[in-house]
Design a protein around this motif. Structure first.
Motif, short mmCIF file in Angstrom:
data_model
loop_
_atom_site.label_atom_id
_atom_site.label_comp_id
_atom_site.label_asym_id
_atom_site.label_seq_id
_atom_site.Cartn_x
_atom_site.Cartn_y
_atom_site.Cartn_z
N THR B 82 1.80 29.96 78.22
CA THR B 82 2.85 29.06 77.73
C THR B 82 4.15 29.22 78.53
N LEU B 83 4.42 30.44 78.99
CA LEU B 83 5.64 30.62 79.77
C LEU B 83 5.54 29.89 81.10
N THR B 86 6.08 26.34 80.35
CA THR B 86 7.49 26.07 80.05
C THR B 86 8.33 26.05 81.33
N LYS B 89 7.48 22.98 83.27
CA LYS B 89 8.02 21.81 82.58
C LYS B 89 9.54 21.71 82.83
N ASN B 90 10.24 22.86 82.69
CA ASN B 90 11.68 22.88 82.92
C ASN B 90 12.00 22.46 84.34
N ASP B 93 11.37 18.79 84.73
CA ASP B 93 12.41 18.02 84.03
C ASP B 93 13.69 17.96 84.86
N THR B 225 4.42 29.21 88.80
CA THR B 225 5.75 28.91 88.27
C THR B 225 6.41 27.85 89.17
N SER B 370 8.59 30.07 74.24
CA SER B 370 7.70 29.29 75.11
C SER B 370 6.49 28.76 74.33
N THR B 373 7.66 25.70 72.53
CA THR B 373 7.83 24.58 73.48
C THR B 373 6.49 23.90 73.76
N VAL B 374 5.45 24.72 73.99
CA VAL B 374 4.14 24.15 74.33
C VAL B 374 3.53 23.42 73.13
N LYS B 376 5.06 22.12 70.64
CA LYS B 376 5.87 20.90 70.40
C LYS B 376 5.45 19.79 71.37
N SER B 377 5.23 20.17 72.62
CA SER B 377 4.81 19.17 73.62
C SER B 377 3.45 18.59 73.24
#
Lengths: 150, 383
Positions: B82-83, B86, B89-90, B93, B225, B370, B373-374, B376-377
């Motif tokens: 998940t990290l 995240t 994703k960040n 974004d 990453t 994290s 976040t995952v 939620k996505s």
């Protein structure tokens, strides 16, 4: 002695338990406290150096930073000077830079942003070449390699 | 012997396990919600509650079953996955790509991770400055916050950080569990000293270059990453190194050896954390009297922390990450979590309860962001 060691071990373990509980509650203030320590500032190699001059141009601002020669134990013979353009930057940049502020131009840098081409004209023998020329979120930045005058 | 094992077992009744979970339940709820739960956002609420319940169920099961590693590994691997998601994703974004440009470096926009810490020490001592182009305070993954988290975890858990906090270790750990039996069995024990050589190399080169050389050239986790935009031969070579090291040390070798090879052979922070095992009060102890010398613990250890001689001497080496694999595998419960100064086979349950609380609280809160976040996505895809 064994009993003392045992008690010390258990006390230390309980202290660690407390430390872990307060860690996340106080993370913001611990981080802020750490950030105040004298070594918690960015090295000029990372930050680009302190701002030396800011020149307002037609639609943007030209920022010339102090030359960076920092080494682990003192100054190096080779370094760089970083120049930033921020704001509404023209597609073709052509600026004359006086980085050592001796009132005589040191180099002329020409950047074609559309073709990502850069041209450097050295007017000072200490100016070497262009290390980085790149777009940034606020405009454009370039690092020009130079020799240390000292 | 059987009676002795029964007395030592760390398994608890359902009610007692619930009771032991209650403090974790309350603390994680307060820390994950900031003390002010906000249920106005539907997907956020689902993600928060799922994460919160999932974490506490894992902690409950650790007490109820008496097993540690299985449940730790689930959280540890989920954290790693998940990290990475995240972070990517960040990055996407903000930059619309997984790569970073030279502009991001010049603007000091690079998220900081704990693997950079070994490279900061010498330059910080000699130049009184930080050589990483990130944010000192504030923003996503600031240098100050990450250093505080790592320091606290290193003092309290020692190298336990590598199994209870490092968001990269889960990748190694996950791949090392792919096969039931290792394909490569004989590996020289001396490889475990390799991270010290890597540490020395990256500490010196970073100090001389005043740039984080491990991040620039070696870090295998750049592959999952963010990595430098490929614009020429140098950046292409770097990308090649990142992907090769990730493939070799994080995927292929862990699958073949059932060992965490990146953590054991390469990680420079692992070398520093090995030394922090001297500071932590928590350790793993071997009770020589109940040990039947089956050496199952040596076979299952993923970190080269145990040898047959260590077992005979009743010592666990400083390479131990306190993952709990050996503790779970021991048929006589001779190997167990302990507190320094307390003799083996004494206060076994107290030591385990204390260690589990400290280590689980650290990873649970660290990982929750994290994971939320995952989830939620994922929820947003369906709502």
């Amino acid at each position: 002695m064994n009993k003392f060691k045992m008690t010390a071990g258990i006390i230390w373990a309980l202290v660690c338990l407390l430390l872990m509980i307060i860690l996340y509650f106080g993370l913001g203030s611990f981080s802020a406290g750490l950030a105040k320590l004298p070594f918690m500032k960015l090295n000029p190699h990372a930050s680009g150096g302190e701002i030396a001059q800011q020149i307002a141009m037609e639609n943007c601002t030209l920022t010339i930073r102090k030359p960076v020669f920092d080494g682990l134990f003192g100054e190096r013979k080779k370094g760089f000077v970083q120049v930033d353009w921020r704001g509404n930057i023209p597609e073709i940049i052509n600026d004359t830079i006086d980085y050592n502020m001796d009132n005589s131009p040191d180099f002329v840098i020409g950047i074609n942003r559309l073709e990502d081409k850069v041209n450097l004209v050295a007017l000072n023998p200490n100016v070497r070449d262009v290390a980085i020329s790149t777009s940034t979120s606020r405009g454009w930045a370039a690092r020009v390699n130079i020799y240390n005058e000292k | 012997m059987d009676e002795a094992i029964k007395n030592l077992t760390t398994r608890k009744s359902f009610g007692k396990s619930l009771l032991y979970t209650l403090p974790m339940f309350l603390l994680t709820f307060i820390l994950m919600t900031g003390g002010r739960p906000d249920f106005s956002d539907r997907s956020g609420t689902i993600a928060l509650l799922t994460t919160f319940l999932g974490l506490n169920i894992l902690y409950f099961l650790m007490h109820y079953t008496g097993k540690t590693d299985k449940f730790r590994a689930i959280l540890f691997i989920v954290f790693a996955l998940t990290l990475s998601f995240t972070l990517i994703k960040n990055t996407i974004d903000i930059r619309q790509t997984m790569t970073y440009s030279q502009g991001d470096i010049l603007e000091c926009n690079m998220p900081f991770c704990h693997l950079v810490i070994p490279m900061l020490i010498l330059p910080a001592a000699f130049t009184q400055s930080i050589i990483y182009p990130g944010s000192i305070l504030g923003g996503f993954a600031s240098i100050s916050a990450m250093v505080v988290l790592w320091l606290a975890a290193s003092v309290t858990l020692g190298r336990g950080f590598c199994s209870w906090g490092c968001f990269y270790g889960g990748w190694d750990d996950g791949f090392s569990r792919f096969r039931k039996k290792p394909v490569i069995r004989k590996i020289s024990d001396s490889w475990k000293w390799m991270p010290f050589a890597v540490l020395l190399m990256v500490a010196l080169t970073s100090a001389l270059a005043l740039a984080p050389t491990y991040c620039d050239w070696i870090c295998p986790f750049k592959a999952v990453t963010e990595f430098e935009q490929v614009t020429g031969i140098e950046s292409a070579a770097k990308a090649g190194i990142f992907i090769s090291l990730f493939g070799g040390l994080v995927v292929v070798l862990p699958v073949l050896t059932k060992k965490r090879t990146q953590c054991s052979y390469l990680c420079p922070l692992g070398a520093i954390n090995t030394l922090s095992n001297k500071v932590t009060p928590f350790t793993v102890k071997i009770d020589r009297q109940s040990c039947n010398e089956c050496y199952k613990c040596v076979q299952v250890c993923p970190m080269f922390a145990l040898t047959n001689d260590d077992v005979k001497n009743g010592n666990v080496s400083i390479f131990c990450t306190k993952c709990g694999k050996c503790v779970d595998a021991c048929p006589t419960q001779a190997i167990h979590y302990g507190i320094k100064g307390v003799p083996a086979n004494r206060m076994v349950k107290f030591s385990r309860n204390l260690f589990l609380f400290v280590s689980f609280l650290f990873i649970a809160v660290f990982a929750s962001g994290s994971i939320i976040t995952v989830i939620k996505s994922i929820v947003n895809l369906f709502i």
